[in-house]
Each structure stands twice: as structure tokens, then as C-alpha cells.
Design a protein around this motif. Structure first.
Motif, PDB file in Angstrom:
ATOM      1  N   VAL A 235      -2.837  -0.447  -4.240  1.00 31.83           N
ATOM      2  CA  VAL A 235      -3.768   0.238  -3.347  1.00 31.83           C
ATOM      3  C   VAL A 235      -3.087   1.489  -2.811  1.00 31.83           C
ATOM      4  CG1 VAL A 235      -5.088   0.086  -1.205  1.00 31.83           C
ATOM      5  CG2 VAL A 235      -4.950  -1.893  -2.733  1.00 31.83           C
ATOM      6  N   VAL A 236      -3.749   2.623  -2.997  1.00 30.14           N
ATOM      7  CA  VAL A 236      -3.232   3.892  -2.484  1.00 30.14           C
ATOM      8  C   VAL A 236      -4.232   4.449  -1.486  1.00 30.14           C
ATOM      9  CG1 VAL A 236      -1.853   4.412  -4.525  1.00 30.14           C
ATOM     10  CG2 VAL A 236      -4.226   5.173  -4.424  1.00 30.14           C
ATOM     11  N   CYS A 237      -3.742   5.207  -0.530  1.00 36.00           N
ATOM     12  CA  CYS A 237      -4.616   5.690   0.538  1.00 36.00           C
ATOM     13  C   CYS A 237      -4.262   7.129   0.900  1.00 36.00           C
ATOM     14  CB  CYS A 237      -4.485   4.792   1.773  1.00 36.00           C
ATOM     15  SG  CYS A 237      -5.615   5.231   3.126  1.00 36.00           S
ATOM     16  N   GLY A 238      -5.303   7.921   1.174  1.00 35.53           N
ATOM     17  CA  GLY A 238      -5.117   9.293   1.599  1.00 35.53           C
ATOM     18  C   GLY A 238      -6.474   9.930   1.844  1.00 35.53           C
ATOM     19  N   ALA A 239      -6.477  11.221   2.078  1.00 34.27           N
ATOM     20  CA  ALA A 239      -7.720  11.959   2.294  1.00 34.27           C
ATOM     21  C   ALA A 239      -7.934  12.909   1.120  1.00 34.27           C
ATOM     22  CB  ALA A 239      -7.656  12.749   3.598  1.00 34.27           C
TER      23      ALA A 239
ATOM     24  N   MET B  25       0.836  -1.196   0.000  1.00 29.31           N
ATOM     25  CA  MET B  25       0.000   0.000   0.000  1.00 29.31           C
ATOM     26  C   MET B  25       0.869   1.242   0.000  1.00 29.31           C
ATOM     27  SD  MET B  25      -2.920  -0.842   2.845  1.00 29.31           S
ATOM     28  CE  MET B  25      -3.717   0.729   2.506  1.00 29.31           C
ATOM     29  N   LEU B  26       0.390   2.262  -0.706  1.00 30.35           N
ATOM     30  CA  LEU B  26       1.092   3.535  -0.750  1.00 30.35           C
ATOM     31  C   LEU B  26       0.181   4.623  -0.191  1.00 30.35           C
ATOM     32  CD1 LEU B  26       3.540   5.233  -1.649  1.00 30.35           C
ATOM     33  CD2 LEU B  26       2.431   5.467  -3.885  1.00 30.35           C
ATOM     34  N   PHE B  27       0.597   5.230   0.916  1.00 32.62           N
ATOM     35  CA  PHE B  27      -0.102   6.362   1.509  1.00 32.62           C
ATOM     36  C   PHE B  27       0.611   7.635   1.046  1.00 32.62           C
ATOM     37  CE2 PHE B  27      -0.813   2.772   4.204  1.00 32.62           C
ATOM     38  CZ  PHE B  27      -2.055   2.945   4.800  1.00 32.62           C
ATOM     39  N   PHE B  28      -0.149   8.661   0.723  1.00 34.85           N
ATOM     40  CA  PHE B  28       0.515   9.890   0.299  1.00 34.85           C
ATOM     41  C   PHE B  28      -0.395  11.103   0.446  1.00 34.85           C
ATOM     42  CE2 PHE B  28      -1.789   8.639  -3.427  1.00 34.85           C
ATOM     43  CZ  PHE B  28      -2.024   9.776  -4.185  1.00 34.85           C
ATOM     44  N   ASP B  29       0.248  12.277   0.463  1.00 34.33           N
ATOM     45  CA  ASP B  29      -0.460  13.552   0.514  1.00 34.33           C
ATOM     46  C   ASP B  29       0.352  14.562  -0.273  1.00 34.33           C
ATOM     47  OD1 ASP B  29      -2.596  15.322   1.713  1.00 34.33           O
ATOM     48  OD2 ASP B  29      -0.809  16.343   2.453  1.00 34.33           O
ATOM     49  N   LEU B  30      -0.308  15.307  -1.163  1.00 32.91           N
ATOM     50  CA  LEU B  30       0.365  16.256  -2.046  1.00 32.91           C
ATOM     51  C   LEU B  30      -0.048  17.688  -1.734  1.00 32.91           C
ATOM     52  CD1 LEU B  30      -0.041  14.463  -5.506  1.00 32.91           C
ATOM     53  CD2 LEU B  30       1.860  14.267  -3.893  1.00 32.91           C
ATOM     54  N   GLU B  31       0.800  18.622  -2.156  1.00 34.07           N
ATOM     55  CA  GLU B  31       0.497  20.045  -2.064  1.00 34.07           C
ATOM     56  C   GLU B  31       0.697  20.685  -3.432  1.00 34.07           C
ATOM     57  OE1 GLU B  31      -0.823  21.345   0.418  1.00 34.07           O
ATOM     58  OE2 GLU B  31      -0.252  20.109   2.148  1.00 34.07           O
ATOM     59  N   ALA B  32      -0.089  21.731  -3.709  1.00 33.95           N
ATOM     60  CA  ALA B  32       0.032  22.468  -4.964  1.00 33.95           C
ATOM     61  C   ALA B  32      -0.049  23.954  -4.676  1.00 33.95           C
ATOM     62  CB  ALA B  32      -1.062  22.040  -5.943  1.00 33.95           C
ATOM     63  N   TYR B  33       0.379  24.741  -5.650  1.00 33.16           N
ATOM     64  CA  TYR B  33       0.382  26.200  -5.526  1.00 33.16           C
ATOM     65  C   TYR B  33      -0.550  26.805  -6.565  1.00 33.16           C
ATOM     66  CZ  TYR B  33       1.979  31.040  -5.821  1.00 33.16           C
ATOM     67  OH  TYR B  33       2.029  32.404  -5.849  1.00 33.16           O
ATOM     68  N   VAL B  34      -1.329  27.808  -6.132  1.00 36.40           N
ATOM     69  CA  VAL B  34      -2.219  28.543  -7.025  1.00 36.40           C
ATOM     70  C   VAL B  34      -1.795  30.010  -7.025  1.00 36.40           C
ATOM     71  CG1 VAL B  34      -4.603  29.239  -7.483  1.00 36.40           C
ATOM     72  CG2 VAL B  34      -4.116  26.959  -6.574  1.00 36.40           C
TER      73      VAL B  34
ATOM     74  N   PRO C 127      -7.917   3.410  -5.045  1.00 35.95           N
ATOM     75  CA  PRO C 127      -7.783   4.360  -3.944  1.00 35.95           C
ATOM     76  C   PRO C 127      -8.702   4.052  -2.771  1.00 35.95           C
ATOM     77  CG  PRO C 127      -9.061   5.342  -5.719  1.00 35.95           C
ATOM     78  CD  PRO C 127      -8.632   3.973  -6.188  1.00 35.95           C
ATOM     79  N   ILE C 128      -8.138   4.095  -1.579  1.00 38.19           N
ATOM     80  CA  ILE C 128      -8.928   4.152  -0.356  1.00 38.19           C
ATOM     81  C   ILE C 128      -8.934   5.619   0.045  1.00 38.19           C
ATOM     82  CG2 ILE C 128      -9.120   3.439   2.061  1.00 38.19           C
ATOM     83  CD1 ILE C 128      -7.591   0.908   1.354  1.00 38.19           C
ATOM     84  N   ASP C 129     -10.003   6.316  -0.318  1.00 40.06           N
ATOM     85  CA  ASP C 129     -10.105   7.738   0.001  1.00 40.06           C
ATOM     86  C   ASP C 129     -10.840   7.855   1.325  1.00 40.06           C
ATOM     87  OD1 ASP C 129     -10.618  10.486   0.152  1.00 40.06           O
ATOM     88  OD2 ASP C 129     -10.633  10.665  -2.033  1.00 40.06           O
ATOM     89  N   LEU C 130     -10.091   8.170   2.380  1.00 47.04           N
ATOM     90  CA  LEU C 130     -10.671   8.192   3.718  1.00 47.04           C
ATOM     91  C   LEU C 130     -11.798   9.212   3.839  1.00 47.04           C
ATOM     92  CD1 LEU C 130      -7.394   7.882   5.811  1.00 47.04           C
ATOM     93  CD2 LEU C 130      -9.014   6.078   5.221  1.00 47.04           C
ATOM     94  N   ALA C 131     -11.789  10.247   3.008  1.00 49.69           N
ATOM     95  CA  ALA C 131     -12.866  11.231   3.032  1.00 49.69           C
ATOM     96  C   ALA C 131     -14.211  10.578   2.758  1.00 49.69           C
ATOM     97  CB  ALA C 131     -12.593  12.327   1.997  1.00 49.69           C
ATOM     98  N   ASN C 132     -14.205   9.504   1.968  1.00 52.60           N
ATOM     99  CA  ASN C 132     -15.435   8.778   1.666  1.00 52.60           C
ATOM    100  C   ASN C 132     -15.657   7.606   2.616  1.00 52.60           C
ATOM    101  OD1 ASN C 132     -15.653  10.493  -0.580  1.00 52.60           O
ATOM    102  ND2 ASN C 132     -14.519   9.077  -1.876  1.00 52.60           N
TER     103      ASN C 132
END
Length: 213
Positions: A96-100, A1-10, A134-139
Motif C-alpha cells: 500500500v502506497v499513499c500520497g497526493a 505502508m509507504l508514503f512518498f512525494d516526488l519532484e521532476a524537472y521540465v 495506491p491510496i491517492d488522497l486527491a481522490n
């Protein structure tokens, strides 16, 4: 499983809210991916008390394209190394990837930005990023809110609060100001804190499901 969280700039000129609460749009050239934090484990492996996270960041690479190449390689390695088990009698074949919120932003953003930079054929990018499971914890965490009659994605803060955890990062919009101030260390710390919260939420949800069994 790969857990991750990304950031972006606007950019400031493109921060007006549109039809969605999500301001960033990775198809727009100026909406740059800053990087993120990653953690891998086997299905049956427990999450350690002090997980070692890997950070991949724009300021550590020559360009956004080079950052995306590093992230693409991280995903390809996760595809190769994922543990193969049977779930409900069926073998696991997909990464399987996981995050919010990863189904809404992170995964599509990786595909869009990598395609924008022409890193690989779009069909190959789709295979690597969008054929994951994806296991999207938000859902997934909707069952924690039985008082809500409507199933609706939850924020990291809402999930953490319901589980008695501390949400450590806050709004991602603060990252834009930090990037403009070139406070890269603060961005790295905030994102690592977010991924640690994700791992805590996953651990607690898994424990609740196991107790019911």
C-alpha cells in the motif's frame, strides 16, 4: 505502508501547457526525475509527531539511473517488509502506497523513467511500481466537500484548507527554477514539507473515519 512525494524537472522549451494541467511527461527524455521523500509505517502504527523522512535525490547520485535504482530498492524493501493483516476478512498481499496525486504522476513516472533507463524488464518494473495499491488522497478526500455535486480530485492545498491545516509547499513549478539555480536544499525542504502535509491529511482522514465508526 509507504508514503512518498516526488519532484521532476521540465526544460524551459517544453513548459507549454498541453491537454492537461500536468505539464511534466516522464516519457520525454528531458523531463528528469529529481527525487523525493519517503516514509514507511505499519498499518496499525500511529504517525509520529515528528516523522523521520528519507530523501533520495538526483544530486546525491551519479545519474538519474542511479537515483532510480535507489528508489527501486526502496520499493522492493517496502514490498518485503509490509505488515500482513486482514481487511474485510481478506489478507493484504499488495504494498500500500499513499500520497497526493501519486496515481496520476508519481507511480507512472517511476515506471516510465526506470523503463527509459532500462533498469529492469518492464514486466518486473510493473510488478514493483504499478501493482501497488495506491491510496491517492486527491481522490479519497472528496467526501470532505459535500457541497460539490461532482466527484473530482482535490489538490493538497484544497484538502489541507478544508481540514484546517497549512499547505506548506505550493506549486511544483517553482522547483524547476530552484533546480536551475542549483538550490537543492530548498527543493528538499519543499518536498519534505509536502510529505508532512500528506501525513497530516492522512492522519486527519483516518481520525474522521474512526469517529464515524
Amino acid at each position: 505502508m509507504l508514503f512518498f512525494d516526488l519532484e521532476a524537472y521540465v526544460p524551459p522549451s517544453e513548459r507549454e501547457p498541453g491537454r492537461s494541467s500536468l505539464v511534466v511527461n516522464p516519457t520525454r527524455p528531458g523531463h528528469v526525475l529529481l527525487g523525493g521523500c519517503f516514509f514507511s509505517k505499519g498499518f496499525s502504527d500511529p504517525i509520529p509527531e515528528a516523522p523521520v523522512l528519507q530523501g533520495l535525490w538526483l544530486w546525491e547520485h551519479a545519474s538519474e539511473a542511479e537515483l532510480l535504482r535507489a528508489i527501486l530498492a526502496r520499493f522492493e524493501e517496502a514490498w518485503r517488509s509490509q505488515e500482513r493483516i486482514k481487511i474485510l476478512g481478506k489478507p493484504t498481499t499488495d504494498l500500500v502506497v499513499c500520497g497526493a496525486g501519486i496515481a496520476k504522476f508519481d507511480l507512472p513516472a517511476l515506471f516510465c523513467r526506470a523503463h527509459l533507463h532500462g533498469l529492469a524488464d518492464p514486466a518486473e518494473l510493473y510488478e514493483v511500481f504499478l501493482k501497488t495499491r495506491p491510496i491517492d488522497l486527491a481522490n479519497e478526500a472528496s467526501f470532505l466537500f459535500p457541497e460539490e455535486p461532482v466527484l473530482y480530485p482535490k489538490t493538497t492545498r484544497e484538502m489541507a484548507g478544508r481540514l484546517g491545516l497549512r499547505e506548506r509547499k505550493g506549486s511544483s513549478k517553482g522547483v524547476w527554477e530552484l533546480y536551475e539555480q542549483q538550490d537543492h536544499a530548498a527543493i528538499e525542504q519543499r518536498t519534505a514539507a509536502e510529505l508532512l502535509t500528506v501525513l497530516d491529511i492522512y492522519r486527519h482522514l483516518q481520525q474522521r473515519i474512526s469517529r464515524r465508526r
